[in-house]
Motif scaffolding. Structure first.
Motif, short mmCIF file in Angstrom:
data_model
loop_
_atom_site.label_atom_id
_atom_site.label_comp_id
_atom_site.label_asym_id
_atom_site.label_seq_id
_atom_site.Cartn_x
_atom_site.Cartn_y
_atom_site.Cartn_z
N GLU A 1 38.55 26.75 42.27
CA GLU A 1 36.84 26.37 42.46
C GLU A 1 36.29 27.09 43.60
O GLU A 1 35.55 27.53 44.38
CB GLU A 1 36.90 24.91 42.85
CG GLU A 1 37.39 24.10 41.85
CD GLU A 1 36.81 22.85 41.87
OE1 GLU A 1 35.46 22.72 42.39
OE2 GLU A 1 37.84 22.27 41.50
N LYS A 2 37.16 28.79 43.88
CA LYS A 2 36.75 29.53 44.81
C LYS A 2 36.13 30.91 44.29
O LYS A 2 36.29 31.59 43.28
CB LYS A 2 37.79 30.59 45.50
CG LYS A 2 37.05 31.69 46.84
CD LYS A 2 36.60 30.07 48.48
CE LYS A 2 37.12 29.39 48.38
NZ LYS A 2 36.45 28.84 49.45
N ALA A 3 34.14 31.66 44.36
CA ALA A 3 33.41 32.04 43.82
C ALA A 3 34.28 33.33 43.94
O ALA A 3 34.74 33.94 45.51
CB ALA A 3 32.40 31.86 44.46
N ILE A 4 34.40 34.05 43.21
CA ILE A 4 34.78 35.18 42.93
C ILE A 4 33.24 36.96 42.03
O ILE A 4 32.39 36.78 41.96
CB ILE A 4 35.98 35.64 42.14
CG1 ILE A 4 37.08 35.09 42.43
CG2 ILE A 4 36.56 37.02 41.39
CD1 ILE A 4 37.96 34.18 41.54
N VAL A 5 33.68 37.99 43.95
CA VAL A 5 33.26 39.02 43.37
C VAL A 5 34.65 40.31 42.99
O VAL A 5 34.66 40.28 43.79
CB VAL A 5 31.73 40.11 44.39
CG1 VAL A 5 31.65 40.77 44.08
CG2 VAL A 5 31.21 38.60 44.65
#
Length: 380
Positions: A301-305
């Motif tokens: 559940e880690k936000a990614i760019v």
């Protein structure tokens, strides 16, 4: 069914170092075993011949034959003889091989051969805009032409491969997978605020020479943000430099560099905690087939760019499970990073959607079932 994987790498202490392909085979093997199938791993390039069984997997270590000018061909014949013996003894029904350098090009076993695209040398040379060795392209084409069945981890990789080799073959798209249960503990979430994490090999093709320039822009916006890098340092094929990290160091602004921490390689088991403790993860890569690292971060559940190139939208829907940006657009990339750093609600939203996507599309249960159904068709 009894499935064998031919590979040069696998994550086991007796085998040696392993990368993404080895991890992908391990995850798929685990899923197939859970479905009741038997798995054998044939690992060439070993320092001795050996056989052992562990955790329901049969391991066959294969020592390469050494004879100047004939080593590869003789090793292939040795592999062929082993496969045929195992097939005759009814220990395997099918062999799966990678596309990398066409190891199966001169192997003609009595059982069906499936090749799974994780990116050939020809494919990566094309994406990196550098010349490919003629012999590697020849071998890779021959292996693909001889295969009874073809799988690709992404449609993008399949389309590029078909075009590069003028194959006009049908590829079944089955992505890489992870054990979602191993990537489910988020109790450390955001412990280190304002922290950006990159994990993976430090190499040009993964956008590591763009990352310092992106971070320079981030530092201008917020000088409290820190960048953590984890992974093996690699040499650079274009410049000949022995260390990509040394090349990166020269690209950071003097002040921004003070907020950068390169931790080197870490055990696979440790990386999970670093992912959980970071605020967001970044992957500015230029050349992949379908990156397992993205899926692991998404499962936590880690936000990614990430990069917006080719395969990317087969993993992440831009603005739904993360942001996709061209790594060469340093300012826009930095702005997307800072948008997530400043907006915890958006980070949470992306993270929840990302894990849902992984469970639905990239779990070992789903991918193992798809792979078995494909194997079944090939054997019939």
């Amino acid at each position: 069914m009894k499935i064998a994987f031919l590979t040069s790498e696998f994550p086991h202490p007796k085998i040696g170092s392993s990368g993404g392909i080895g991890t992908s085979i391990y995850n798929l093997s685990k899923g197939l075993i859970q479905l009741g199938h038997e798995v054998s791993i044939l690992i060439y390039g070993q320092n001795e011949d050996d056989f052992f069984v562990e955790n329901a997997i049969s391991y066959y270590r294969i020592k390469n034959v050494k004879l100047k000018g004939f080593s590869r061909l003789l090793t292939q014949k040795k592999i062929q003889n082993l496969i045929n013996r195992l097939f005759e003894e009814k220990k395997i029904d099918l062999i799966e091989a990678p596309d990398w350098t066409g190891i199966s090009s001169n192997i003609k076993p009595n059982c069906p051969v499936v090749i799974r695209l994780n990116g050939s040398d020809t494919y990566f040379c094309h994406l990196e805009k550098r010349p490919v060795k003629f012999i590697n392209k020849y071998r890779e084409r021959k292996a693909l032409q001889n295969a009874n069945g073809l799988i690709s981890v992404s449609k993008f990789t399949a389309d590029i491969t078909n075009n590069l080799f003028s194959l006009n073959r049908n590829f079944t798209i089955i992505p890489n997978s992870i054990d979602v249960e191993k990537f489910s503990n988020v109790s450390f979430s955001d412990r280190n605020e304002n922290t950006i994490l990159y994990f993976g090999t430090l190499i040009r093709k993964k956008g590591l020479l763009e990352l310092p320039l992106i971070f320079n822009e981030i530092y201008k916006i917020n000088n409290q943000v820190k960048l953590i890098l984890i992974g093996r340092d690699a040499s650079d094929v274009i410049s000949g430099n022995k260390s990509t990290w040394k090349m990166m160091e020269d690209l950071f602004d003097e002040n921004a560099k003070k907020n950068v921490d390169y931790l080197g390689s870490k055990d696979y088991s440790e990386i999970k905690e670093y992912i959980c403790e970071s605020t967001i993860c970044v992957f500015p890569t230029f050349a992949e087939a379908l990156p397992v690292s993205w899926i692991e971060a998404m499962a936590l559940e880690k936000a990614i760019v990430a990069s917006d190139i080719g395969w990317a939208n087969e993993v992440i829907n831009d603005g739904v499970e993360g942001f996709l940006v061209n790594p060469k657009d340093h300012l826009q990339y930095a702005q997307k990073v800072m948008q997530l750093i400043h907006d915890k609600n958006l980070r949470t939203q992306f993270g929840v959607e990302a894990r849902k996507k992984v469970i639905k599309k990239f779990s070992i249960e789903v991918v193992a079932k798809q792979s078995f159904e494909f194997y079944q068709k090939v054997v019939k």
